[in-house]
Design a protein around this motif. Structure first.
Motif, PDB file in Angstrom:
ATOM      1  N   LYS A 168       0.858  -1.192   0.000  1.00  0.00           N
ATOM      2  CA  LYS A 168       0.000   0.000   0.000  1.00  0.00           C
ATOM      3  C   LYS A 168       0.894   1.242   0.000  1.00  0.00           C
ATOM      4  N   VAL A 169       0.390   2.297  -0.640  1.00  0.00           N
ATOM      5  CA  VAL A 169       1.170   3.542  -0.665  1.00  0.00           C
ATOM      6  C   VAL A 169       1.337   4.077   0.757  1.00  0.00           C
ATOM      7  N   CYS A 170       2.520   4.752   0.984  1.00  0.00           N
ATOM      8  CA  CYS A 170       2.828   5.268   2.318  1.00  0.00           C
ATOM      9  C   CYS A 170       2.680   6.784   2.345  1.00  0.00           C
ATOM     10  N   LEU A 171       3.144   7.379   3.435  1.00  0.00           N
ATOM     11  CA  LEU A 171       3.038   8.835   3.634  1.00  0.00           C
ATOM     12  C   LEU A 171       3.763   9.612   2.534  1.00  0.00           C
ATOM     13  N   GLU A 172       4.873   9.068   2.032  1.00  0.00           N
ATOM     14  CA  GLU A 172       5.642   9.761   0.995  1.00  0.00           C
ATOM     15  C   GLU A 172       4.781  10.019  -0.248  1.00  0.00           C
ATOM     16  N   TYR A 173       3.901   9.070  -0.550  1.00  0.00           N
ATOM     17  CA  TYR A 173       2.994   9.247  -1.707  1.00  0.00           C
ATOM     18  C   TYR A 173       2.027  10.400  -1.444  1.00  0.00           C
ATOM     19  N   HIS A 174       1.466  10.421  -0.237  1.00  0.00           N
ATOM     20  CA  HIS A 174       0.488  11.466   0.095  1.00  0.00           C
ATOM     21  C   HIS A 174       1.126  12.839   0.201  1.00  0.00           C
ATOM     22  N   LEU A 175       2.447  12.877   0.492  1.00  0.00           N
ATOM     23  CA  LEU A 175       3.170  14.155   0.538  1.00  0.00           C
ATOM     24  C   LEU A 175       3.620  14.616  -0.849  1.00  0.00           C
ATOM     25  N   GLY A 176       3.428  13.768  -1.834  1.00  0.00           N
ATOM     26  CA  GLY A 176       3.804  14.132  -3.202  1.00  0.00           C
ATOM     27  C   GLY A 176       5.248  13.841  -3.537  1.00  0.00           C
ATOM     28  N   ASN A 177       5.941  13.063  -2.678  1.00  0.00           N
ATOM     29  CA  ASN A 177       7.349  12.740  -2.922  1.00  0.00           C
ATOM     30  C   ASN A 177       7.557  11.451  -3.699  1.00  0.00           C
ATOM     31  N   CYS A 178       6.482  10.699  -3.912  1.00  0.00           N
ATOM     32  CA  CYS A 178       6.562   9.423  -4.613  1.00  0.00           C
ATOM     33  C   CYS A 178       5.268   9.260  -5.422  1.00  0.00           C
ATOM     34  N   LYS A 179       5.363   8.590  -6.568  1.00  0.00           N
ATOM     35  CA  LYS A 179       4.173   8.439  -7.434  1.00  0.00           C
ATOM     36  C   LYS A 179       3.444   7.119  -7.216  1.00  0.00           C
ATOM     37  N   GLY A 180       3.880   6.335  -6.246  1.00  0.00           N
ATOM     38  CA  GLY A 180       3.140   5.113  -5.894  1.00  0.00           C
ATOM     39  C   GLY A 180       3.403   3.941  -6.808  1.00  0.00           C
ATOM     40  N   ALA A 181       4.654   3.679  -7.123  1.00  0.00           N
ATOM     41  CA  ALA A 181       5.002   2.521  -7.962  1.00  0.00           C
ATOM     42  C   ALA A 181       4.598   1.214  -7.290  1.00  0.00           C
TER      43      ALA A 181
END
Length: 597
Positions: A168-181
């Motif tokens: 599952k996507v983590c906090l980094e995705y929600h902060l916009g630092n990762c695109k959720g690969a």
């Protein structure tokens, strides 16, 4: 091994490039060297006259010789470097192998992570570096993070696990630092396109990344996605700002190593700059301790080989201040002007600053080493036969032709030894005669040292030109000391150094430490002499004023001066004030004298 056996070994050496090793009678390695022609190089050690002491000692200790033949000089350079680091022979320069430099790793993964590390593994990952500053690594990683959205988790993102919804996507995705690969929200192709751009940035090539962002910004603007266009514009500004700070020369200068050297009597300092697209992507200075009076060519050859190997440099071109033979596959450039010369000068400036910083540190943390280096430098600069551990400097003072005096100041190990300073009142010379005064003072100083069997200096400095130097020499001749103590004169106007029987003065570099110490000696002698001259004049004035008073002696004058500080105040003091210091009877005499006056 006997000398005849050693001769046989030398005669049987090959005329090939390679490495030779010297061993003592206990089979302990003494020295490792490389040569174009092993036989010719080794033979030179035993046929030449060696002026340098340590080379003489080395040759005497050699009991056996081993050699390794290699295909090329480049192979010999690398082999010599490895053997020196492995065995640390006593008579080789010191090389420290530091394996803790930071690298930037692009991990070999389906969605590669980018991070810093100090350990390099042969796992197929890409390593950029090593960098000599962690600050540079952090700046680059912050730049990459601001430009590209990369994952930081260590999940094994295989296609099967992503499709089975294992992560599952983590906090980094929600902060916009990762695109959720991890949830399949970014394609592998899109991710690797960013990794390609990051590779270019780490190599110093910003052109493709800038062009890519400018195209994206234009597309967003045309489709009226102004917030996205603004976000891309900010990334462009970050990248351009970083590029502007890192570009120091023409961006066309790329994949180049730059080396320069600054040296003194004991150490060589070799600076290394690596350039990519006009940017300095690496800088390092190597300190090498001399062992056998190595030349700058020898130190630089060793330093270039060591640094390129240490940092795994693949550059095909090298900028150098002097020609060196570093192998056939490397282009050597000796810049004379333009951007290439500018970057070589910058490298030399870095080496000089590094040396200055090291000397400051040594002066604080290891004063003995600092003194040893200064003494060795002075011995070489002044062409002395021994280090001037004990220096004495003479100066005359006869301002306005009155109260002629002289001063002798003493420096030991390059520092003032104030307890050994001496004043001289001129006794045998009438009037202001600097030459005769110098002759008297030098004779008195060293006559006394000889009589008392005290240590003589290794160097005498006379503040003055040829005349004062000649006068001082007369006294040394009378005392049978000429030729036993080095003596020079320093002329004030052009800081010329005069030697006995040499009409041509020596000029030292204005920034040299040797000249600075001589100037310090001269200035200290002048200050000390002026101080004594002033005291004598004051004492003379005191005697003519107060000692004219009947019944007032020297002890009374001292007590009065301690209390009132000046003759003027004594003359204006009341009888009560004087009585408290010297009693009623003598106080009345002073009152009577000044009232009469």
């Amino acid at each position: 091994m006997s000398s005849s056996a050693l001769d046989v070994q030398i005669k049987s050496l090959p005329n090939q490039p390679g490495v030779y090793q010297y061993f003592d009678s206990e089979e302990k390695i003494l020295y490792v060297g490389k040569a174009k022609n092993i036989k010719k190089r080794v033979s030179s050690y035993f046929t030449k006259q060696h002026d340098y002491g340590k080379t003489k000692v080395l040759v005497k200790k050699i009991a056996s010789i081993k050699h390794i033949v290699v295909n090329t000089e480049t192979d010999a350079l690398l082999l010599e470097n490895n053997l020196i680091k492995k065995y640390q022979p006593r008579y080789n320069v010191l090389l420290k192998d530091d394996k803790s430099y930071p690298w930037i790793c692009i991990k070999k993964e389906r969605f590669p992570r980018v991070f810093s590390t100090r350990r390099v593994f042969k796992d197929g990952s890409e390593y950029f570096g090593p960098y000599t500053s962690m600050k540079t690594v952090k700046t680059l990683l912050e730049l990459i993070k601001g430009l590209y959205q990369l994952r930081t988790c260590n999940y094994h993102l295989s296609e099967q696990k992503i499709n089975s919804r294992k992560y599952k996507v983590c906090l980094e995705y929600h902060l916009g630092n990762c695109k959720g690969a991890c949830e399949g929200l970014e394609t592998e192709a899109s991710y690797h396109k960013n990794i390609e751009s990051i590779r270019d940035i780490l190599k110093g090539n910003f052109k493709s990344s800038l062009q890519q962002f400018k195209t994206q910004m234009k597309n967003f603007a045309e489709s009226m996605q102004f917030e996205d266009a603004q976000r891309i514009k900010e990334k462009i500004e970050v990248l351009e700002n970083y590029q502007a700070k890192s570009t120091v020369v023409n961006p066309k200068i790329s994949n180049v190593d730059v080396f320069s050297i600054v040296s003194d009597e004991s150490y060589g300092y070799i600076n290394f700059l690596q350039l990519a697209y006009g940017s300095i992507i690496r800088s390092h200075t190597l300190e090498i301790k001399k062992k056998l009076d190595e030349t700058e060519e020898e130190l630089l050859t060793l330093g270039v080989t060591e640094i390129r190997q240490r940092f795994n440099s693949q550059s095909k071109e090298v900028y150098l201040p002097i020609p060196l033979d570093l192998g056939e596959n490397l282009k050597i450039t000796i810049p004379k002007l333009g951007d290439k010369k500018h970057i070589l000068d910058l490298s030399k400036r870095n080496a000089m600053y590094y040396r200055m910083d090291r000397l400051k540190q040594i002066k604080i943390t290891d004063p003995d080493r600092h003194a040893n280096r200064i003494m060795a430098q002075m011995k070489a600069d002044l062409r002395l036969t021994e280090e001037p551990r004990h220096i004495e400097c003479f100066d005359n003072s006869n301002i306005q032709g009155t109260n002629p005096v002289a001063a002798c100041v003493v420096f030991k190990n390059g520092k003032p030894s104030k307890r050994d300073y001496r004043h001289f009142n001129i006794k045998t010379v009438e009037g202001p005669d600097d030459f005769a005064s110098m002759e008297e003072v030098v004779y008195r100083r060293y006559k006394r040292l000889l009589d008392e069997e005290q240590n003589l200096p290794q160097l005498i400095i006379i503040d003055g030109g040829k005349g004062q130097l000649s006068s001082a020499l007369k006294s040394l001749e009378v005392l049978n000391l000429r030729g036993k103590i080095a003596i020079i004169g320093i002329a004030k106007r052009l800081e010329e150094l005069f030697y006995p029987d040499d009409p041509i003065p020596l000029y030292l570099d204005k920034k040299s430490e040797t000249l600075k110490i001589i100037q310090q000696l001269r200035n200290e002698a002048h200050r000390f002499g002026i101080e004594h001259h002033r005291n004598r004049r004051s004492k003379g004035a005191l005697q003519t004023e107060l000692e004219n008073i009947p019944g007032i002696g020297e002890q009374t004058i001292v007590e009065l001066m301690k209390q009132f500080k000046s003759v003027k105040r004594i003359s204006k003091a009341t009888k009560t004030e004087l009585t408290e210091v010297i009693g009623n009877s003598r106080a009345q005499k002073i009152i009577n004298y000044y009232n009469k006056e």
